[in-house]
Each structure stands twice: as C-alpha cells, then as structure tokens.
Motif scaffolding. Structure first.
Motif, PDB file in Angstrom:
ATOM      1  N   GLU A  56       0.853  -1.186   0.000  1.00 27.98           N
ATOM      2  CA  GLU A  56       0.000   0.000   0.000  1.00 27.98           C
ATOM      3  C   GLU A  56       0.888   1.234   0.000  1.00 27.98           C
ATOM      4  OE1 GLU A  56      -3.605   0.206   1.697  1.00 27.98           O
ATOM      5  OE2 GLU A  56      -4.003  -1.928   1.565  1.00 27.98           O
ATOM      6  N   ARG A  57       0.486   2.243  -0.768  1.00 30.99           N
ATOM      7  CA  ARG A  57       1.291   3.460  -0.879  1.00 30.99           C
ATOM      8  C   ARG A  57       0.428   4.675  -0.602  1.00 30.99           C
ATOM      9  NH1 ARG A  57       4.539   2.800  -6.439  1.00 30.99           N
ATOM     10  NH2 ARG A  57       2.487   2.796  -7.334  1.00 30.99           N
ATOM     11  N   GLY A  58       1.024   5.659   0.049  1.00 33.01           N
ATOM     12  CA  GLY A  58       0.336   6.915   0.315  1.00 33.01           C
ATOM     13  C   GLY A  58       0.095   7.676  -0.974  1.00 33.01           C
ATOM     14  N   ASP A  59      -0.810   8.646  -0.904  1.00 35.25           N
ATOM     15  CA  ASP A  59      -1.163   9.391  -2.115  1.00 35.25           C
ATOM     16  C   ASP A  59      -0.843  10.875  -2.030  1.00 35.25           C
ATOM     17  OD1 ASP A  59      -3.096  10.327  -0.380  1.00 35.25           O
ATOM     18  OD2 ASP A  59      -4.757   9.319  -1.387  1.00 35.25           O
ATOM     19  N   ASP A  60      -0.018  11.272  -1.045  1.00 27.20           N
ATOM     20  CA  ASP A  60       0.284  12.696  -0.871  1.00 27.20           C
ATOM     21  C   ASP A  60       0.895  13.325  -2.119  1.00 27.20           C
ATOM     22  OD1 ASP A  60      -0.681  12.482   1.682  1.00 27.20           O
ATOM     23  OD2 ASP A  60       1.268  12.554   2.663  1.00 27.20           O
ATOM     24  N   GLU A  61       1.870  12.665  -2.717  1.00 32.03           N
ATOM     25  CA  GLU A  61       2.543  13.223  -3.901  1.00 32.03           C
ATOM     26  C   GLU A  61       1.560  13.356  -5.066  1.00 32.03           C
ATOM     27  OE1 GLU A  61       5.554  14.974  -6.133  1.00 32.03           O
ATOM     28  OE2 GLU A  61       5.423  14.600  -3.993  1.00 32.03           O
ATOM     29  N   ALA A  62       0.750  12.331  -5.283  1.00 34.81           N
ATOM     30  CA  ALA A  62      -0.232  12.375  -6.377  1.00 34.81           C
ATOM     31  C   ALA A  62      -1.208  13.521  -6.174  1.00 34.81           C
ATOM     32  CB  ALA A  62      -0.975  11.045  -6.468  1.00 34.81           C
ATOM     33  N   ARG A  63      -1.676  13.705  -4.953  1.00 35.09           N
ATOM     34  CA  ARG A  63      -2.628  14.792  -4.672  1.00 35.09           C
ATOM     35  C   ARG A  63      -1.973  16.160  -4.869  1.00 35.09           C
ATOM     36  NH1 ARG A  63      -7.381  12.836  -2.928  1.00 35.09           N
ATOM     37  NH2 ARG A  63      -7.392  10.747  -2.047  1.00 35.09           N
ATOM     38  N   LYS A  64      -0.714  16.274  -4.474  1.00 32.43           N
ATOM     39  CA  LYS A  64       0.013  17.541  -4.647  1.00 32.43           C
ATOM     40  C   LYS A  64       0.168  17.879  -6.135  1.00 32.43           C
ATOM     41  CE  LYS A  64       4.537  19.552  -3.790  1.00 32.43           C
ATOM     42  NZ  LYS A  64       5.889  19.307  -3.327  1.00 32.43           N
ATOM     43  N   VAL A  65       0.569  16.896  -6.936  1.00 33.88           N
ATOM     44  CA  VAL A  65       0.731  17.112  -8.379  1.00 33.88           C
ATOM     45  C   VAL A  65      -0.611  17.513  -8.998  1.00 33.88           C
ATOM     46  CG1 VAL A  65       1.197  15.927 -10.576  1.00 33.88           C
ATOM     47  CG2 VAL A  65       2.758  15.631  -8.644  1.00 33.88           C
ATOM     48  N   PHE A  66      -1.673  16.808  -8.641  1.00 37.77           N
ATOM     49  CA  PHE A  66      -3.005  17.093  -9.180  1.00 37.77           C
ATOM     50  C   PHE A  66      -3.462  18.497  -8.785  1.00 37.77           C
ATOM     51  CE2 PHE A  66      -7.666  17.019  -8.675  1.00 37.77           C
ATOM     52  CZ  PHE A  66      -8.044  16.708  -9.974  1.00 37.77           C
ATOM     53  N   ASP A  67      -3.383  18.802  -7.495  1.00 34.26           N
ATOM     54  CA  ASP A  67      -3.866  20.104  -7.014  1.00 34.26           C
ATOM     55  C   ASP A  67      -3.145  21.264  -7.695  1.00 34.26           C
ATOM     56  OD1 ASP A  67      -5.623  18.781  -5.334  1.00 34.26           O
ATOM     57  OD2 ASP A  67      -4.408  19.081  -3.521  1.00 34.26           O
ATOM     58  N   GLU A  68      -1.834  21.163  -7.864  1.00 35.89           N
ATOM     59  CA  GLU A  68      -1.071  22.244  -8.499  1.00 35.89           C
ATOM     60  C   GLU A  68      -1.414  22.359  -9.983  1.00 35.89           C
ATOM     61  OE1 GLU A  68       1.335  25.484  -9.106  1.00 35.89           O
ATOM     62  OE2 GLU A  68       0.497  24.673  -7.254  1.00 35.89           O
ATOM     63  N   ALA A  69      -1.551  21.240 -10.665  1.00 35.08           N
ATOM     64  CA  ALA A  69      -1.907  21.279 -12.092  1.00 35.08           C
ATOM     65  C   ALA A  69      -3.287  21.893 -12.287  1.00 35.08           C
ATOM     66  CB  ALA A  69      -1.842  19.868 -12.688  1.00 35.08           C
ATOM     67  N   VAL A  70      -4.242  21.529 -11.433  1.00 30.37           N
ATOM     68  CA  VAL A  70      -5.597  22.079 -11.542  1.00 30.37           C
ATOM     69  C   VAL A  70      -5.592  23.571 -11.209  1.00 30.37           C
ATOM     70  CG1 VAL A  70      -7.918  22.016 -10.536  1.00 30.37           C
ATOM     71  CG2 VAL A  70      -6.756  19.879 -11.135  1.00 30.37           C
ATOM     72  N   ARG A  71      -4.891  23.943 -10.144  1.00 35.04           N
ATOM     73  CA  ARG A  71      -4.840  25.355  -9.730  1.00 35.04           C
ATOM     74  C   ARG A  71      -4.273  26.241 -10.836  1.00 35.04           C
ATOM     75  NH1 ARG A  71      -1.582  28.938  -8.875  1.00 35.04           N
ATOM     76  NH2 ARG A  71       0.250  27.622  -9.038  1.00 35.04           N
ATOM     77  N   SER A  72      -3.286  25.745 -11.549  1.00 33.40           N
ATOM     78  CA  SER A  72      -2.575  26.562 -12.537  1.00 33.40           C
ATOM     79  C   SER A  72      -3.123  26.417 -13.964  1.00 33.40           C
ATOM     80  CB  SER A  72      -1.096  26.172 -12.541  1.00 33.40           C
ATOM     81  OG  SER A  72      -0.953  24.807 -12.946  1.00 33.40           O
ATOM     82  N   PHE A  73      -4.052  25.520 -14.193  1.00 31.90           N
ATOM     83  CA  PHE A  73      -4.589  25.241 -15.530  1.00 31.90           C
ATOM     84  C   PHE A  73      -5.180  26.507 -16.146  1.00 31.90           C
ATOM     85  CE2 PHE A  73      -8.037  24.156 -18.363  1.00 31.90           C
ATOM     86  CZ  PHE A  73      -7.545  23.089 -19.096  1.00 31.90           C
ATOM     87  N   GLU A  74      -4.785  26.778 -17.387  1.00 32.75           N
ATOM     88  CA  GLU A  74      -5.306  27.968 -18.071  1.00 32.75           C
ATOM     89  C   GLU A  74      -5.366  27.736 -19.576  1.00 32.75           C
ATOM     90  OE1 GLU A  74      -4.385  32.761 -18.430  1.00 32.75           O
ATOM     91  OE2 GLU A  74      -3.126  31.517 -17.136  1.00 32.75           O
ATOM     92  N   VAL A  75      -6.520  28.075 -20.161  1.00 33.40           N
ATOM     93  CA  VAL A  75      -6.656  28.040 -21.621  1.00 33.40           C
ATOM     94  C   VAL A  75      -6.152  29.374 -22.145  1.00 33.40           C
ATOM     95  CG1 VAL A  75      -8.239  27.845 -23.576  1.00 33.40           C
ATOM     96  CG2 VAL A  75      -8.626  26.470 -21.504  1.00 33.40           C
ATOM     97  N   LYS A  76      -5.170  29.318 -23.033  1.00 32.23           N
ATOM     98  CA  LYS A  76      -4.572  30.527 -23.611  1.00 32.23           C
ATOM     99  C   LYS A  76      -5.100  30.822 -25.017  1.00 32.23           C
ATOM    100  CE  LYS A  76      -1.304  31.278 -20.437  1.00 32.23           C
ATOM    101  NZ  LYS A  76      -1.100  32.534 -19.764  1.00 32.23           N
ATOM    102  N   ASP A  77      -5.472  29.773 -25.753  1.00 26.08           N
ATOM    103  CA  ASP A  77      -5.894  29.944 -27.143  1.00 26.08           C
ATOM    104  C   ASP A  77      -7.100  29.049 -27.413  1.00 26.08           C
ATOM    105  OD1 ASP A  77      -6.250  30.134 -29.876  1.00 26.08           O
ATOM    106  OD2 ASP A  77      -4.222  29.479 -30.399  1.00 26.08           O
ATOM    107  N   PHE A  78      -8.273  29.657 -27.515  1.00 23.68           N
ATOM    108  CA  PHE A  78      -9.494  28.899 -27.728  1.00 23.68           C
ATOM    109  C   PHE A  78      -9.601  28.380 -29.161  1.00 23.68           C
ATOM    110  CE2 PHE A  78     -10.341  31.089 -23.836  1.00 23.68           C
ATOM    111  CZ  PHE A  78     -11.061  30.159 -23.101  1.00 23.68           C
TER     112      PHE A  78
END
Length: 191
Positions: free
Chosen positions: A160-182
C-alpha cells in the motif's frame, strides 16, 4: 513544478519539471498530453474531448464527470470502480477574458479503479487512485479533462502506498490550468 505548454501553448499548467513527456517515448493521440514520473507509476493526462452529452451530462457537470470516470473505467478494463467524491465549481462561470468563451469548472472527482496490468491475473490487480478535473467550454462544444493516476495498492505484492505526492501534483496542475488559445477547440462558435 514548471509551467508546461500543452497543445502547442494553447493550454498551460504546472507539472513537475522532472515528468517526462510520453510523446517522446511512444505515440500519444493528438487529443492527449501525457506526462510520466520518471521514478514511479504516477501519470498525468490532459485530454480534449467533444462535450459529452450522454446520460444527462449535457447540462450537468457532475453527471459529465461521473460519465467520463465511468468511460475511463471501461477503457481501462477495470474490474471495479468507485467514486469517493465529486466537487462542483465554487464560483459562478465567467468569461476567461474579453471576448473569450465561458469556461465552466473545474469539477473535481476522486475515485479508485481496480485494474489488472501487464497481463497479470485479476487476483494481482492494482488499485489505482484516479483524480479527475473537468472544464467545460459550451460555446466550443468541448470538454477538457486532467487526470492523475496513482496505484495506491500494488496487486502483485499487496504493498500500500500513500497518495500525498499524487494529490500535490493534481492540485497544483488544476490550480494553474489555463486556456490561452481557444482556437484549439474546433467546435461551436468562434467566440
């Protein structure tokens, strides 16, 4: 973390600088951007899709997120899947900039799928944490998903493995996600 240009710069998101672009290793569909951790089974996938309308999801972000999770389970030939949480956007939708279409989201879903990989028997299937974010651009008839996949229980060893790193990567990617060219999205209206 480093800001990565996806789809030729049409979308940006913060993804660990150490993550490998899977297209440098294998063929990746044009609709996807896939990144792999060099030292673990952690992966991050961004996908541009036609706006899903199945099972009541045309006007319901939660239904759309659930449908996309179910579709992923089907594509993964998951032995089982379960959703632990769905969070709808907390703010009212607004245009992403002057003259730009409205972007709805993100709708964030977390769940697990039991997946047998590498031709292992079902008894050795991994339990994979799936974190999924959905942005919807109705004027362009498009959905964009960002998924982080992380095996939290290795079926072969039972580890069994913890998920802290996965959650950190996900949260940062979602927080910073931006559409620049529609212009990336072919469907719908021009604006």
């Amino acid at each position: 973390m480093a800001t990565r240009e996806l789809y030729g710069g049409a979308i940006t998101a913060s993804i660990p600088a150490s993550f490998l672009d899977a297209s440098d290793l294998r063929q990746v569909p044009d609709t996807q951007e896939v990144f792999l951790a060099p030292d673990s089974d952690l992966s991050l996938i961004v996908e541009v899709l036609e706006l899903v309308k199945d099972e009541g999801s045309a006007d319901d972000l939660e239904a759309a997120a659930r449908f996309l999770f179910s579709s992923l389970a089907h594509d993964n030939t998951a032995l089982s899947s379960s959703i632990s949480s769905v969070s709808l956007p907390s703010a009212a939708p607004r245009p992403s900039g002057p003259g730009q279409p409205v972007v709805l989201g993100p709708t964030v879903l977390a769940g697990t799928q039991t997946v047998s990989k590498f031709n292992r028997p079902d008894s050795e299937a991994d339990t994979v944490l799936i974190q999924q974010a959905l942005w919807r651009i109705p004027a362009r008839n498009a959905d964009v998903t960002l998924c982080v996949n992380w095996p939290v229980r290795m079926g072969e060893t039972g580890e069994e493995r913890g998920d802290d790193e996965a959650r950190k990567v996900f949260d940062e990617a979602v927080r910073s996600f931006e559409v620049k060219d529609f212009g990336l999205f072919a469907g719908g209206d021009a604006a």
